[in-house]
Design a protein around this motif. Structure first.
Motif, short mmCIF file in Angstrom:
data_model
loop_
_atom_site.label_atom_id
_atom_site.label_comp_id
_atom_site.label_asym_id
_atom_site.label_seq_id
_atom_site.Cartn_x
_atom_site.Cartn_y
_atom_site.Cartn_z
N PHE A 81 0.84 -1.19 0.00
CA PHE A 81 0.00 0.00 0.00
C PHE A 81 0.88 1.24 0.00
CE2 PHE A 81 0.75 1.48 4.30
CZ PHE A 81 1.10 0.31 4.98
N MET A 82 0.28 2.39 -0.36
CA MET A 82 0.95 3.69 -0.28
C MET A 82 -0.01 4.68 0.37
SD MET A 82 2.83 3.87 -4.01
CE MET A 82 3.46 5.52 -3.70
N GLU A 83 0.54 5.57 1.19
CA GLU A 83 -0.32 6.52 1.89
C GLU A 83 0.35 7.89 1.92
OE1 GLU A 83 1.20 5.18 6.37
OE2 GLU A 83 -0.73 4.49 5.62
N TRP A 84 -0.47 8.92 2.12
CA TRP A 84 0.01 10.30 2.25
C TRP A 84 -0.19 10.74 3.70
CZ3 TRP A 84 3.10 13.76 0.51
CH2 TRP A 84 2.97 15.09 0.91
N ILE A 91 -2.49 10.53 8.74
CA ILE A 91 -2.65 9.82 7.48
C ILE A 91 -3.92 10.33 6.80
CG2 ILE A 91 -2.95 7.57 6.36
CD1 ILE A 91 -1.49 6.32 8.72
N GLN A 92 -3.76 11.01 5.66
CA GLN A 92 -4.89 11.64 4.99
C GLN A 92 -5.51 10.75 3.90
OE1 GLN A 92 -6.37 14.16 5.97
NE2 GLN A 92 -4.93 15.24 7.29
N ARG A 93 -4.70 9.88 3.28
CA ARG A 93 -5.23 9.03 2.23
C ARG A 93 -4.36 7.79 2.10
NH1 ARG A 93 -4.78 12.72 -2.77
NH2 ARG A 93 -5.47 14.21 -1.22
N ILE A 94 -4.93 6.74 1.49
CA ILE A 94 -4.21 5.49 1.36
C ILE A 94 -4.68 4.79 0.09
CG2 ILE A 94 -5.83 4.08 2.70
CD1 ILE A 94 -3.31 2.75 3.96
N GLN A 95 -3.80 4.12 -0.58
CA GLN A 95 -4.11 3.38 -1.81
C GLN A 95 -3.49 1.98 -1.70
OE1 GLN A 95 -5.97 4.41 -4.31
NE2 GLN A 95 -5.72 2.60 -5.54
N PRO A 96 -4.22 0.86 -1.77
CA PRO A 96 -5.67 0.86 -1.98
C PRO A 96 -6.42 1.16 -0.69
CG PRO A 96 -4.88 -1.36 -1.77
CD PRO A 96 -3.66 -0.50 -1.76
N TYR A 97 -7.61 1.74 -0.82
CA TYR A 97 -8.39 2.11 0.36
C TYR A 97 -9.04 0.89 1.00
CZ TYR A 97 -11.97 4.36 3.20
OH TYR A 97 -12.76 4.74 4.23
N GLU A 98 -9.54 -0.03 0.16
CA GLU A 98 -10.21 -1.21 0.68
C GLU A 98 -9.23 -2.08 1.46
OE1 GLU A 98 -12.25 -3.38 -2.33
OE2 GLU A 98 -12.95 -4.95 -0.94
N GLY A 99 -9.62 -2.41 2.67
CA GLY A 99 -8.78 -3.21 3.55
C GLY A 99 -7.86 -2.39 4.43
N ASN A 100 -7.71 -1.08 4.10
CA ASN A 100 -6.83 -0.20 4.88
C ASN A 100 -7.59 0.99 5.46
OD1 ASN A 100 -4.23 -1.57 4.28
ND2 ASN A 100 -4.73 -0.95 2.18
N GLU A 101 -8.95 0.86 5.53
CA GLU A 101 -9.76 2.00 5.96
C GLU A 101 -9.36 2.51 7.35
OE1 GLU A 101 -12.33 -0.80 3.47
OE2 GLU A 101 -10.88 -0.95 5.09
N GLU A 102 -8.97 1.57 8.23
CA GLU A 102 -8.68 1.97 9.61
C GLU A 102 -7.47 2.89 9.73
OE1 GLU A 102 -10.30 -2.25 11.54
OE2 GLU A 102 -8.38 -1.41 12.16
N THR A 130 11.30 1.82 8.68
CA THR A 130 11.10 1.31 10.03
C THR A 130 11.60 -0.13 10.13
OG1 THR A 130 8.92 0.39 9.59
CG2 THR A 130 9.03 2.72 10.19
N HIS A 131 11.53 -0.65 11.36
CA HIS A 131 11.72 -2.08 11.55
C HIS A 131 10.45 -2.80 11.09
CE1 HIS A 131 15.32 -1.02 13.57
NE2 HIS A 131 14.73 -0.48 14.61
N TRP A 132 10.44 -4.10 11.16
CA TRP A 132 9.29 -4.93 10.80
C TRP A 132 8.23 -4.71 11.88
CZ3 TRP A 132 7.62 -7.24 6.67
CH2 TRP A 132 6.75 -8.33 6.73
N VAL A 133 7.12 -4.02 11.52
CA VAL A 133 6.16 -3.58 12.54
C VAL A 133 4.77 -4.09 12.20
CG1 VAL A 133 7.47 -1.50 13.12
CG2 VAL A 133 5.75 -1.41 11.32
N GLU A 134 3.94 -4.20 13.25
CA GLU A 134 2.54 -4.57 13.07
C GLU A 134 1.73 -3.31 12.81
OE1 GLU A 134 0.81 -6.63 16.32
OE2 GLU A 134 -1.01 -7.17 15.23
N LEU A 135 0.90 -3.33 11.77
CA LEU A 135 0.13 -2.16 11.36
C LEU A 135 -1.23 -2.12 12.05
CD1 LEU A 135 0.83 -2.43 7.53
CD2 LEU A 135 2.14 -1.19 9.25
N VAL A 136 -1.88 -0.97 11.95
CA VAL A 136 -3.23 -0.83 12.50
C VAL A 136 -4.18 -1.81 11.81
CG1 VAL A 136 -5.18 0.77 12.72
CG2 VAL A 136 -2.85 1.59 13.09
N GLN A 137 -3.91 -2.09 10.50
CA GLN A 137 -4.77 -3.00 9.75
C GLN A 137 -4.60 -4.46 10.17
OE1 GLN A 137 -2.69 -0.60 8.70
NE2 GLN A 137 -2.90 -0.28 6.50
#
Length: 608
Positions: A81-84, A91-102, A130-137
């Protein structure tokens, strides 16, 4: 005596066989690390190219951000994914949005593991991983931040989630005889390949390599590779201890010779198999690969990708000086070789060379010295000519767009000036004073709109204007129109450095035009020392404005119930700004209003 000779020869061949296997493991490990480094760099380069497009266009390329991000993700099985993330760390936007809404709307300043590294990348203007991290998703990933600066001002970061598992699996296909683990800078193992069964027997052949990541946090990956039980099966030889013992006891020279011959043949087969696997890996690589010595002569490889990109066949270049380095590029080649010899290699270097057919191409080159070889260097390169042509075409298109936008604003300003001229002509034929006053106020309102387009025409940035400069022009025009020579109105302004989007500048300009005009017309009749105060502040993504005069005051209830054009414009402008406002209850006579509205950073000509 023959037994002693037999044992000595056997020991020599055993040592030679083990050294051959150790060399195979080391060479394979070095080649794999080079491939891992290329994979990492090419994905970081994708983000840097998008960052450069944003900075090159002063942010205008944001209108293509989502399409470009989707295209980059689709072309890579590493970018998930990529985000701004804007300058306030949200975090204002993310691509793809589906699955990363949180993730959208998340304030990463609340995440301790992200805050310091992200701020360091912003401060140092360099990318951060970063290091290998767990995401909000709920997934795990590496997060890479590329800071974006527009006209020297930090706007935010392009941040991507990277998972190299699938790409590394492709590289390691067919190398099941190794157990490979890759750990990040914190020691977390984020990638494993191959069985660990039997690795204890080959600990002395284990290789460890380091891959430095990024400029901001100096993270280092550690790649550990050790043979496993399959390695022993693939490289096994016939250890016939009974035959050896009988050979020593009986002293049968022919038996010993036969045994040692078998050992030597097996060692040669093992070495040949190792070379075949290494070459198969290089032959299938999508990037060009070859080996040169310190003088620039090709000594090995020159894989099919190199043949396709440069045009020369392998048999034409082996043993010869690099054919793509013609006299035209001799100086740049010498400078590059000096740097390689001084630093042990170069990374992500762009060079221009000629193909066999005479056409010039641009390549991205990676060079590293081969451990254990005198001045032998491994060269990995890729053709980026189309990428550079696309970048130049994009730059030209954006320049043409800027010229078009400038001309549009110029024509809008001129058309508004024509409208003002028509109003003045009409005003000359009108005798009714009320109508004259209304036409005069309409002319001022048009001037307040025209002022925005005039500033946009005079600047290279079509997304916003300097509102302090605009306000100075607005106040100067109203003072020159309404001020009395005997009792001029003092206007105190407190505003500096504020830039505002055109979609907010126009309604705010109309609002202030009405407020100042109303103060001149209704507040100061018969008063001495008339004053208007205007304070504009920008804080935490909001713009706050306080306007007041020291006139005779106004009935706020009656004012809000009025249906006059001026009051209607004030109400409409407040609505367009999505402003919260309240009227001030001043201790003495006078009018005052406070308003607060969110700052809009979106471009006037975009869908951001």
């Amino acid at each position: 005596m023959l037994s002693v000779i037999a044992i000595s020869i056997w020991g020599y061949n055993q040592q030679r066989w083990e050294e051959s296997l150790s060399g195979k493991v080391e060479d394979t490990g070095q080649l794999l690390v080079q491939q891992f480094r290329v994979i990492l760099t090419e994905n970081v380069d994708r983000l840097e190219n998008l960052k450069h497009r944003l900075e090159l266009t002063n942010g205008n390329y944001f209108q293509y951000w989502e399409q470009d991000a989707a295209r980059i993700i689709e072309s890579s099985n590493t970018l998930s994914f990529m985000e701004w993330i804007d300058s306030t760390m949200v975090i204002q936007r993310i691509q793809p949005y589906e699955g990363n809404e949180e993730a959208v709307g998340l304030d990463i300043s609340q995440l301790e593991y992200r805050k310091s590294d992200w701020q360091r990348a912003r401060r140092d203007s360099s990318f951060n991983m970063t290091h290998w991290v767990e995401l909000v998703q709920g997934k795990y990933s590496f997060l890479v931040d590329e800071p974006v600066y527009i006209n020297g001002e930090f706007y935010g970061t392009i941040t991507a989630g990277m998972d190299f598992t699938s790409r590394f699996d492709q590289v390691l296909h067919g190398l099941d005889e190794y157990n490979i683990q890759i750990a990040d800078g914190s020691g977390t193992v984020f990638y494993k390949f191959g069985s660990s069964e039997g690795t204890e027997s080959f600990r002395d052949m284990m290789t460890t390599h380091r891959i430095e990541i990024g400029d901001a946090n100096q993270s280092i990956w550690t790649v550990t590779m050790v043979p496993n039980i399959l390695f022993g099966v693939v490289n096994s030889t016939v250890y016939n201890d009974i035959v050896l013992v009988l050979t020593i006891i009986l002293g049968l020279f022919l038996a010993i010779s036969f045994y040692l011959t078998q050992k030597s043949a097996q060692a040669e087969r093992t070495s040949k198999l190792a070379n075949q696997k290494q070459r198969a890996l290089i032959e299938s690589a999508p990037v060009g690969i070859y080996v040169i010595d310190g003088e620039g002569y090709v000594t090995d490889f020159w894989n099919p990708a190199a043949e396709e990109m440069l045009g020369w066949k392998q048999e034409e270049v082996l043993g010869n000086f690099l054919p793509q380095v013609t006299d035209e590029f001799e100086e740049s080649y010498k400078g590059l070789m000096d740097e390689i010899k001084m630093n042990g290699g170069v990374s992500n270097r762009e060079v221009t060379r000629k193909r066999k057919d005479g056409t010039k191409r641009t390549f991205r080159v990676y060079v590293s010295s081969i451990v254990g070889s005198d001045e032998q260097m491994l060269v990995v390169f890729e053709d980026i000519t189309k990428e550079k042509e696309y970048e130049a075409k994009l730059k030209k298109t954006l320049e043409e767009k800027d010229i078009l936008l400038s001309e549009i604003h110029h024509r809008v300003k001129n058309n508004l000036a024509i409208i003002v001229g028509l109003i003045e002509l009409q005003n000359a034929d009108v005798e009714d004073e009320t109508t004259k006053s209304n036409l005069f106020e309409t002319k001022n309102r048009i001037y307040s709109i025209s002022g925005v387009h005039e500033l946009l025409y005079q600047t290279d940035n079509f997304s916003d204007i300097s509102f302090s400069e605009y306000l100075n022009q607005l106040v100067h025009r109203l003072k020159s129109t309404f001020d009395s020579q005997k009792n001029p109105v003092k206007i105190n302004k407190n505003i500096s450095g504020l830039r505002m989007n055109i979609n907010q500048a126009i309604p705010l300009g109309l609002l202030l035009n009405e407020l100042i005009t109303n103060s001149y017309k209704h507040a100061f009749n018969g008063m001495n020392g008339p004053e208007i105060s205007l304070d504009v502040n920008q804080s935490d993504g909001f713009i706050e404005i306080e306007y007041k005069d020291n006139g005779k005051g106004v009935d706020y209830v009656e004012m809000q119930q009025s249906s006059s054009l001026g009051i209607t414009i004030i109400k409409t402008s407040l609505s367009q700004l999505s402003a919260d406002y309240q009227f001030l209850q001043l201790p003495k006579t006078g009018f005052g209003i406070n308003l607060r509205f969110p700052e809009n950073i979106k471009g006037a000509h975009s869908n951001l």
